[in-house]
Write an enzyme that holds these catalytic residues in place. Structure first.
Site, PDB file in Angstrom:
ATOM      1  N   ALA A   1      44.335  27.046  46.444  1.00 36.55           N
ATOM      2  CA  ALA A   1      43.095  27.084  47.244  1.00 36.55           C
ATOM      3  C   ALA A   1      42.050  26.783  46.097  1.00 36.55           C
ATOM      4  CB  ALA A   1      42.796  28.572  47.343  1.00 36.55           C
TER       5      ALA A   1
ATOM      6  N   GLU B   1      47.844  15.640  39.087  1.00 39.96           N
ATOM      7  CA  GLU B   1      46.955  16.668  38.739  1.00 39.96           C
ATOM      8  C   GLU B   1      45.828  15.954  38.371  1.00 39.96           C
ATOM      9  OE1 GLU B   1      47.318  20.103  38.217  1.00 39.96           O
ATOM     10  OE2 GLU B   1      49.382  20.335  38.550  1.00 39.96           O
TER      11      GLU B   1
HETATM   12 ZN   LIG Z   1      47.881  23.352  41.942  1.00 39.23          ZN
END
Ligand SMILES: [Zn+2]
Length: 430
Positions: free
Chosen positions: A191, A396
């Protein structure tokens, strides 16, 4: 274990400071990068005693292993007494959060930006100058679809625990709807990783905008169908905007526990109960009571299964932040390689090099477990071995910890530009 220096303080009573809208302010919190060189579970118990928040970790390289943690003011002294080697990453977390800027509404369309003269204008690109409330993300998606009506449709992939529909968009090229192998993207499963939905939307926007004037984009969309779900954890995302900015999991409650939330990305029903997930409902990496028992995982997994059974999935990307990594399979075991691992390694390394050309942003590449940490029940292992995806990755995004999850809005566009360059390399070479 020599580490068992029993904590000599009483766990602090940490009452979150909230603003008038009920949002946690994180007043007085500091963020540290801690070199532990101790057993991770022992360290996590200490974090719990300190009421500290685990932000990120890297266990890939023993000599460089670290945790990034946010420590509340009440625990700073007790944390210092533990005598870890620690570097301050963020001196004042509340001030850093303020730099993210206010959430802004949907800005409307810009009549000068049209992908197709017969279609509606695209949303104003000022969208990418700020973060936005969840409802506005849905408005934005609807407007994107309207700007590309012959080559797109809105899609849904089940619904969340709090009954929000998991919304997305499907794009296709000259072969027609559903005629090509899939490229499947998930954003914001965690989130607090706000940059991920913004970058996924930026990439979607660029595909639509450039389909008729960029050969790489046109060739890619003519060869693949894109299935894009920018926010697969809508309940958690809303919670980060209304209450607790650093929330990670979904918002699922379970009988017998007061703890809320399951980590959707430790809940995939493949190699689910191994190292790199937690059985503790209060943990950020809580894997659930059974494999695949979150509604969000069920929705996005079944959607992927359907794509796999159709034209197949060529490339899956689960977009995360932070750390700047391109992670290939596998997460569940550091010693296992995919059958096409050599090609994956080359593609990931060169995609990273393509990303770096825009601003010099360096992405580390390699297997998930070997490079970062073990992740049982993670998406890319399932998508590889169960859904038969050729290249199933987790990426990422920015940064490496200076701002972490709270990336200033001014970095949205550069993050999108460099990711688009990386994707164009990947699409051309995969
Ligand atoms: Zn993550």
């Amino acid at each position: 274990m020599k580490f068992l220096q029993i904590l000599v303080f009483v766990a602090p009573l940490v009452l979150a400071t909230r603003d008038r809208q009920g949002k946690e302010t994180y007043d007085g919190y500091k963020v540290f990068r801690v070199s532990t060189k101790v057993d991770a579970s022992a360290f996590e118990e200490q974090l719990e005693s300190l009421a500290a928040i685990e932000l990120s970790r890297n266990h890939g390289h023993i000599d460089a292993q670290h945790f990034d943690i946010a420590v509340p003011p009440e625990s700073l002294e007790a944390f210092g007494a533990l005598n870890y080697t620690a570097e301050v990453l963020i001196e004042d977390l509340a001030a850093d959060i303020a730099l993210e800027g206010d959430l802004e509404g949907y800005p409307g369309v810009d009549f000068s930006i049209q992908a197709d003269q017969a279609a509606a204008a695209l949303p104003s690109a000022t969208w990418f100058n700020a973060y936005h409330p969840y409802a506005d993300h849905l408005t934005f998606l609807t407007a994107l679809q309207a700007a590309f009506p012959s080559n797109s449709e809105l899609i849904t992939a089940g619904s969340s625990f709090e009954k929000r529909t998991i919304q997305g968009i499907h794009l296709w090229g000259s072969g027609g709807k559903g005629s090509k192998p899939a490229i499947y993207w998930h954003g914001n499963v965690h989130a607090r990783e706000w940059i991920t939905s913004m970058v996924v939307e930026y990439l979607t926007y660029q595909i639509i905008l450039n389909y008729n004037n960029d050969t790489t984009v046109k060739t890619t969309l003519d060869n693949y169908d894109f299935y894009i779900l920018p926010i697969v954890n809508p309940d958690g995302f809303v919670y980060t905007q209304t209450s607790t900015r650093l929330w990670r999991k979904n918002r699922q409650t379970r009988s017998g526990s007061s703890a809320v939330g399951t980590d959707i990305n430790r809940n995939w029903p493949y190699m689910w109960d191994g190292e790199g997930s937690s059985t503790s409902p209060g943990s950020g990496q809580y894997r659930g009571a059974a494999a695949g028992d979150t509604p969000e995982n069920t929705g996005i997994r079944k959607y992927g299964d359907t794509l796999a059974a159709g034209r197949g999935v060529k490339n899956y990307i689960d977009w995360h932040s932070y750390g700047q990594y391109i992670l290939t399979p596998y997460g569940y075991d550091c010693s296992v390689s995919a059958s096409n691992q050599a090609k994956q390694n080359t593609l990931a390394a060169n995609t990273g090099a393509a990303i770096a050309k825009s601003y010099g942003t360096r992405f580390t590449t390699g297997g998930t477990c070997a490079t970062l940490y073990a992740t049982a029940g993670g998406s890319n292992d399932y998508m590889t071995d169960v859904a038969g995806t050729e290249f199933a990755w987790a990426i990422e995004l920015r940064d490496t910890g200076a701002n972490g999850f709270v990336l200033p809005a001014a970095q949205i566009v550069p993050s999108g530009i460099e990711a688009f360059a990386g994707m164009k390399y990947l699409w051309t070479n995969m």
